[in-house]
Scaffold this motif. Sequence first.
Motif, mmCIF file in Angstrom:
data_model
loop_
_atom_site.group_PDB
_atom_site.id
_atom_site.type_symbol
_atom_site.label_atom_id
_atom_site.label_comp_id
_atom_site.label_asym_id
_atom_site.label_seq_id
_atom_site.Cartn_x
_atom_site.Cartn_y
_atom_site.Cartn_z
ATOM 1 N N SER A 169 0.844 -1.181 0.000
ATOM 2 C CA SER A 169 0.000 0.000 0.000
ATOM 3 C C SER A 169 0.880 1.233 0.000
ATOM 4 C CB SER A 169 -0.902 -0.001 1.241
ATOM 5 O OG SER A 169 -0.117 -0.086 2.406
ATOM 6 N N PRO A 170 0.369 2.376 -0.483
ATOM 7 C CA PRO A 170 1.200 3.580 -0.552
ATOM 8 C C PRO A 170 1.702 3.984 0.823
ATOM 9 C CG PRO A 170 -0.809 3.829 -1.830
ATOM 10 C CD PRO A 170 -0.955 2.558 -1.038
ATOM 11 N N THR A 171 2.960 4.406 0.882
ATOM 12 C CA THR A 171 3.582 4.860 2.118
ATOM 13 C C THR A 171 4.387 6.116 1.812
ATOM 14 O OG1 THR A 171 5.455 3.415 1.658
ATOM 15 C CG2 THR A 171 3.755 2.543 3.100
ATOM 16 N N PRO A 172 4.852 6.830 2.843
ATOM 17 C CA PRO A 172 5.693 7.997 2.577
ATOM 18 C C PRO A 172 6.912 7.593 1.760
ATOM 19 C CG PRO A 172 5.002 7.952 4.862
ATOM 20 C CD PRO A 172 4.571 6.653 4.251
ATOM 21 N N PRO A 173 7.527 8.545 1.004
ATOM 22 C CA PRO A 173 8.643 8.189 0.139
ATOM 23 C C PRO A 173 9.748 7.501 0.913
ATOM 24 C CG PRO A 173 7.894 10.417 -0.323
ATOM 25 C CD PRO A 173 7.170 9.951 0.905
ATOM 26 N N ARG A 174 10.220 6.374 0.372
ATOM 27 C CA ARG A 174 11.349 5.621 0.876
ATOM 28 C C ARG A 174 11.105 5.032 2.259
ATOM 29 N NH1 ARG A 174 15.311 6.710 -2.749
ATOM 30 N NH2 ARG A 174 15.290 8.728 -3.743
ATOM 31 N N VAL A 175 9.912 5.086 2.778
ATOM 32 C CA VAL A 175 9.597 4.453 4.047
ATOM 33 C C VAL A 175 8.495 3.454 3.779
ATOM 34 C CG1 VAL A 175 8.830 4.761 6.414
ATOM 35 C CG2 VAL A 175 10.177 6.532 5.317
ATOM 36 N N THR A 176 8.779 2.165 3.971
ATOM 37 C CA THR A 176 7.825 1.144 3.621
ATOM 38 C C THR A 176 7.430 0.344 4.837
ATOM 39 O OG1 THR A 176 9.613 -0.387 3.111
ATOM 40 C CG2 THR A 176 8.734 0.923 1.291
ATOM 41 N N GLN A 177 6.295 -0.329 4.735
ATOM 42 C CA GLN A 177 5.774 -1.100 5.835
ATOM 43 C C GLN A 177 6.308 -2.520 5.778
ATOM 44 O OE1 GLN A 177 1.570 -1.032 6.139
ATOM 45 N NE2 GLN A 177 1.457 -2.591 7.720
ATOM 46 N N SER A 233 16.624 -1.726 7.853
ATOM 47 C CA SER A 233 15.436 -2.253 8.495
ATOM 48 C C SER A 233 15.744 -2.346 9.984
ATOM 49 C CB SER A 233 15.074 -3.632 7.938
ATOM 50 O OG SER A 233 14.806 -3.565 6.553
ATOM 51 N N ILE A 234 15.042 -1.556 10.789
ATOM 52 C CA ILE A 234 15.352 -1.431 12.209
ATOM 53 C C ILE A 234 14.144 -1.844 13.033
ATOM 54 C CG2 ILE A 234 16.154 0.106 14.033
ATOM 55 C CD1 ILE A 234 18.151 -0.332 11.741
ATOM 56 N N ALA A 235 14.291 -2.912 13.824
ATOM 57 C CA ALA A 235 13.212 -3.392 14.690
ATOM 58 C C ALA A 235 13.272 -2.660 16.024
ATOM 59 C CB ALA A 235 13.343 -4.896 14.900
ATOM 60 N N LEU A 236 12.135 -2.108 16.438
ATOM 61 C CA LEU A 236 12.080 -1.337 17.684
ATOM 62 C C LEU A 236 11.655 -2.191 18.869
ATOM 63 C CD1 LEU A 236 10.435 1.960 16.367
ATOM 64 C CD2 LEU A 236 12.811 1.180 16.222
ATOM 65 N N THR A 237 11.084 -3.363 18.628
ATOM 66 C CA THR A 237 10.664 -4.266 19.695
ATOM 67 C C THR A 237 11.137 -5.674 19.383
ATOM 68 O OG1 THR A 237 8.540 -4.812 18.655
ATOM 69 C CG2 THR A 237 8.594 -2.868 20.084
ATOM 70 N N ASP A 238 11.202 -6.522 20.412
ATOM 71 C CA ASP A 238 11.633 -7.898 20.218
ATOM 72 C C ASP A 238 10.665 -8.687 19.357
ATOM 73 O OD1 ASP A 238 13.878 -7.463 21.775
ATOM 74 O OD2 ASP A 238 12.911 -8.102 23.633
ATOM 75 N N ASP A 239 9.397 -8.280 19.351
ATOM 76 C CA ASP A 239 8.382 -9.010 18.597
ATOM 77 C C ASP A 239 8.265 -8.547 17.151
ATOM 78 O OD1 ASP A 239 6.437 -8.836 21.572
ATOM 79 O OD2 ASP A 239 7.541 -10.567 20.825
ATOM 80 N N ALA A 240 8.951 -7.481 16.795
ATOM 81 C CA ALA A 240 8.821 -6.945 15.437
ATOM 82 C C ALA A 240 9.409 -7.919 14.425
ATOM 83 C CB ALA A 240 9.527 -5.595 15.331
ATOM 84 N N GLN A 241 8.790 -7.995 13.265
ATOM 85 C CA GLN A 241 9.228 -8.892 12.206
ATOM 86 C C GLN A 241 9.912 -8.084 11.112
ATOM 87 O OE1 GLN A 241 6.176 -11.342 10.526
ATOM 88 N NE2 GLN A 241 7.436 -12.023 8.810
ATOM 89 N N ASP A 287 6.182 -1.828 14.010
ATOM 90 C CA ASP A 287 7.305 -1.700 14.945
ATOM 91 C C ASP A 287 8.661 -1.781 14.243
ATOM 92 O OD1 ASP A 287 5.262 -1.655 16.733
ATOM 93 O OD2 ASP A 287 5.764 -3.528 17.740
ATOM 94 N N VAL A 288 8.680 -1.486 12.938
ATOM 95 C CA VAL A 288 9.921 -1.521 12.163
ATOM 96 C C VAL A 288 10.070 -0.218 11.398
ATOM 97 C CG1 VAL A 288 11.175 -2.653 10.287
ATOM 98 C CG2 VAL A 288 9.886 -4.030 11.927
ATOM 99 N N ILE A 289 11.237 0.382 11.493
ATOM 100 C CA ILE A 289 11.586 1.534 10.656
ATOM 101 C C ILE A 289 12.328 0.990 9.435
ATOM 102 C CG2 ILE A 289 12.962 3.635 10.457
ATOM 103 C CD1 ILE A 289 12.607 4.016 13.474
ATOM 104 N N THR A 290 11.791 1.246 8.245
ATOM 105 C CA THR A 290 12.397 0.756 7.011
ATOM 106 C C THR A 290 12.742 1.944 6.128
ATOM 107 O OG1 THR A 290 11.042 -1.235 7.131
ATOM 108 C CG2 THR A 290 12.129 -0.782 5.037
ATOM 109 N N LEU A 291 13.997 2.067 5.790
ATOM 110 C CA LEU A 291 14.474 3.142 4.916
ATOM 111 C C LEU A 291 15.184 2.496 3.734
ATOM 112 C CD1 LEU A 291 15.940 5.476 7.681
ATOM 113 C CD2 LEU A 291 13.803 5.819 6.433
#
Length: 508
Positions: free
Chosen positions: A219-227, A410-418, A375-379
Amino acid sequence: MPVRRRRTAALAAAVATAAALGATALAPSSAAAAEVPLTGYALTWGIKQSYRTYVTGMAAGTFTTADGASQAAGNGPFTFVDGSGGYDPTAHTVDLAFQGTLRIDSKLHGFALTLSDVRFDSAAAEVTADVTRNGATTDDVPLAKVTVTRAMKDMATTLTKEAADVFGSAGYEGAAGDPLTVVQKTPPPSPSPTTPTPTATPTPTPTATPSQTPVTSPSPTPPRVTQSPAPSGPTTGGPSAPAPRGEIADGRLGWGVKESFRAYVVGPVAHGRITVSGGATQASGNGPFTFPGATGRYDTAAGTLSVSFQGSVTFQGHESDGRHGLDLTLAGLTVTLDDGAGRLTADVASLGEQSRDVVLAELRTGVSTLIPEGDVITLDDVTATLTEAGAKAFGDFYTAGTRLDPADLSIALTDDAQLPGGTDGGDGSAGASGGSTGGSADGTGSSAGGSTTVGGSTTGGSATGAVTGGLASTGSALPAGPLGAAAAAAVVMGAGAVLAVRRRRTRA
């Protein structure tokens, strides 16, 4: 130039515009069997980074986009827009045609060609275009085979024999092209909150074969930041959202350093090898590297990130009397970001000299905020530009300001993040961190225990290099045809001289 829609007549108009598709949403029905019309897609592909460098450098040429197409800054990849076509919900494949033209000219080397009607067909797993040369147009020329993924993002490409002919280098046949991304830029309108929501109709999740299970398309996301992909199966509440700041739980960095440098190291000039260790991996085909085990801190409110990664990569070449004229190791890679800008640092070992925390590259993300999804920062496609210190680390092989390979985080912020992942290409995780047994210099390498090696030594294997043909041995993958044999020889000799000087210095 208007885009010719030669295959759009096959689209069924009876099915509504695609909405959202769950992994189990495709129940057999007459509607599901019909082809779903698609609109509003964009295709981004750079053909091949070293080819773009050749056109604007050695060939003193230009890229000119028109009819909606565009090129990213810094001689970056090309984007073709207004993609439309159809989705086959039975085979789970898409066929899209895009608007925009790309003209490639060099008066110095005497070539001019235009690409138009760019198409992506996931069933055929290829990207095609109409090619105009010398006033004649050839329709639907297959330029690259595509390793199709469900997300249609950063898909690996392999240039075809036809592409080698179009772009003027026999060495391009079978060579890795730039990654290909197809995303929907203009989503269908969502129903208003007061309007009853109709039953969702499927949106495409293409696969190369009908046997793969469909999942939700991006689905559309902000530029260069994906889910990042959500865990499969039903949810029952799940963990709470991460704090706006805190310690990083996990993550990885995908970075190829520079494609032409990798090709040079394992090619017939340096006769070298690339070795990864400490958990780092390299994608197949002399591809980019993945550095895992992220640690550090984040602050989404302030838009700051400081993260370090495990693993190292070593480049060795120009062996003589048991010594290497090129011997460079990068370890302890660290990325810091603040308001969309930052830097990439590493500990550098070069010809026995150790330097810590060398700023190799300046980074630009294209966004000023850090938005976690799942719970993931993706750049993705973070621009990396070589610094003065980085140029010195590479022995002035490149000058400061040179565009390096883009970085993916790809940065996981929690232990449960995939974390988003896969086994090949997209995140650079293909390949092992097992042991090295040498290998040939064709870029295949082999592994069996503590590290992975790509390339080969001067005492065994072939010296064909990861990229073949003409001037590709310099690491720039320059088409030899327009330059002629004399120019090819001159450039190869010049590239060898750079490392020869460094070898003499080590013996002094």
